[in-house]
Design a protein around this motif. Structure first.
Motif, mmCIF file in Angstrom:
data_model
loop_
_atom_site.group_PDB
_atom_site.id
_atom_site.type_symbol
_atom_site.label_atom_id
_atom_site.label_comp_id
_atom_site.label_asym_id
_atom_site.label_seq_id
_atom_site.Cartn_x
_atom_site.Cartn_y
_atom_site.Cartn_z
ATOM 1 N N SER A 124 37.367 42.254 39.330
ATOM 2 C CA SER A 124 37.874 41.760 40.616
ATOM 3 C C SER A 124 39.187 41.016 40.358
ATOM 4 C CB SER A 124 36.843 40.830 41.270
ATOM 5 O OG SER A 124 35.644 41.533 41.555
ATOM 6 N N SER B 191 41.501 40.219 42.498
ATOM 7 C CA SER B 191 41.710 39.215 43.535
ATOM 8 C C SER B 191 40.691 39.479 44.628
ATOM 9 C CB SER B 191 43.146 39.283 44.092
ATOM 10 O OG SER B 191 43.323 40.486 44.818
ATOM 11 N N SER B 192 40.751 38.683 45.667
ATOM 12 C CA SER B 192 39.803 38.907 46.768
ATOM 13 C C SER B 192 40.077 40.225 47.484
ATOM 14 C CB SER B 192 39.893 37.746 47.769
ATOM 15 O OG SER B 192 41.214 37.653 48.303
ATOM 16 N N THR C 31 41.679 43.031 45.722
ATOM 17 C CA THR C 31 41.912 44.142 44.794
ATOM 18 C C THR C 31 40.801 44.200 43.746
ATOM 19 O OG1 THR C 31 44.297 43.864 45.067
ATOM 20 C CG2 THR C 31 43.545 45.206 43.191
ATOM 21 N N HIS D 156 42.351 48.425 47.080
ATOM 22 C CA HIS D 156 43.096 47.275 47.586
ATOM 23 C C HIS D 156 42.969 47.224 49.109
ATOM 24 C CE1 HIS D 156 46.138 44.164 47.840
ATOM 25 N NE2 HIS D 156 46.784 44.889 48.763
#
Length: 288
Positions: A131, A133-134, A136, A224
């Protein structure tokens, strides 16, 4: 009856019921038709085959059946399954491994022979997720599936190296099969050819690999999310291998070879053609 042809003339016996000694041209004269083959007409290779490999007949009390095959049948199945999962912050990984084997063994068709079916294979794989990012996420998957099936049939106590080359030298020193697997039996890789006689069982010898699968798959993906849009990108790479191979030898006999061609339906005998050593056909297969 075809004068001068020992194959087309009936076998003849003397007054006491014994087979008449053949003339130099193998014909018989001076007797009455009977169903007894004189020893002088027996083919050396088929006689040796029968004496070496065929079990002695017994009285079973069942018409048309003169043998019992006591060979046991064994069927097995073994399975193994392993798994592991790990979550560490933004990273997660899972692995799987499964394996099976099913070795079966039973009679090859006649007492003193056996055949086997050995299926085995495995599958393993891993999944990795990161993970970033939140919005991607990166995901990668790899797996392999392998299945193989070995099939073989043989005479259990036959000394292939000393017996086969005497009569069928062309059935020895066969080239290796798939993955270097021996084509035949014994140090000289020999076959005792299948003798196909109408009305009689036979042993279909072979040493084969069939129905195999070797599948690799690799699949990385990145996802994404942006607003109302969800975007995925990646590719799949797979390789699927299938192969099969078998080697075996056949010699076929029929009643036609020892029949009166003007009365094929009511004359001739497959077992007589066998002992006379007069085949109707045959082949040697090598499909590696």
């Amino acid at each position: 009856n075809k004068p001068g042809s020992f194959l087309r003339s009936p076998f003849e016996c003397d007054g006491s019921g014994g087979p008449i000694t053949p003339n130099p041209d193998k014909t018989q004269t001076g007797g009455t038709p009977c169903n007894k083959i004189p020893l002088q007409l027996f083919d050396a290779s088929t006689l040796a085959y029968a004496k070496t490999l065929f079990p002695a007949p017994i009285n079973t009390g069942v018409p048309g059946t003169n043998g019992i095959d006591p060979t046991p049948a064994e069927f097995n199945q073994d399975m193994l399954s392993l798994r592991g999962d790990e979550q560490l912050g933004a990273h997660s990984i899972s692995v799987r491994y499964n394996k099976f084997r099913s070795p079966d063994q039973f009679s090859g068709g006649i007492a003193g022979s056996s055949q086997a079916r050995d299926a085995y294979g495995y599958t393993y794989g891993a999944n990795y997720t990161w993970s970033l990012s939140s919005a991607t996420v990166f995901h990668m998957m790899f797996s392999r599936t392998y299945v193989n099936l070995n099939l073989w049939s043989k005479w259990d106590n036959l000394d292939y190296d000393s017996f086969v080359p005497q009569y069928w030298p062309w059935n020895c020193n066969l080239p290796p099969g798939i993955n270097g697997r021996p084509a035949g039996w014994g140090k000289d890789s020999c076959w005792a050819p299948l003798m196909s006689i109408p009305g009689y069982p036979n042993v279909n010898q072979y040493n084969s690999q069939v129905g195999q699968t070797d599948l690799y798959e690799f699949k990385p993906t990145i996802s994404h999310v942006h607003g109302n849009h969800n975007t995925d990108a990646g590719f799949t790479l797979s390789r699927h291998l299938i192969w099969a191979g078998t080697q075996r030898g056949f010699i076929d006999f029929s009643s036609t070879q020892s029949a009166d061609l003007e009365n094929v339906g009511s004359t001739g005998s497959g077992i007589a053609s066998f002992f006379l050593g007069v085949p109707s056909g045959g082949n040697l297969t090598d499909s590696t």
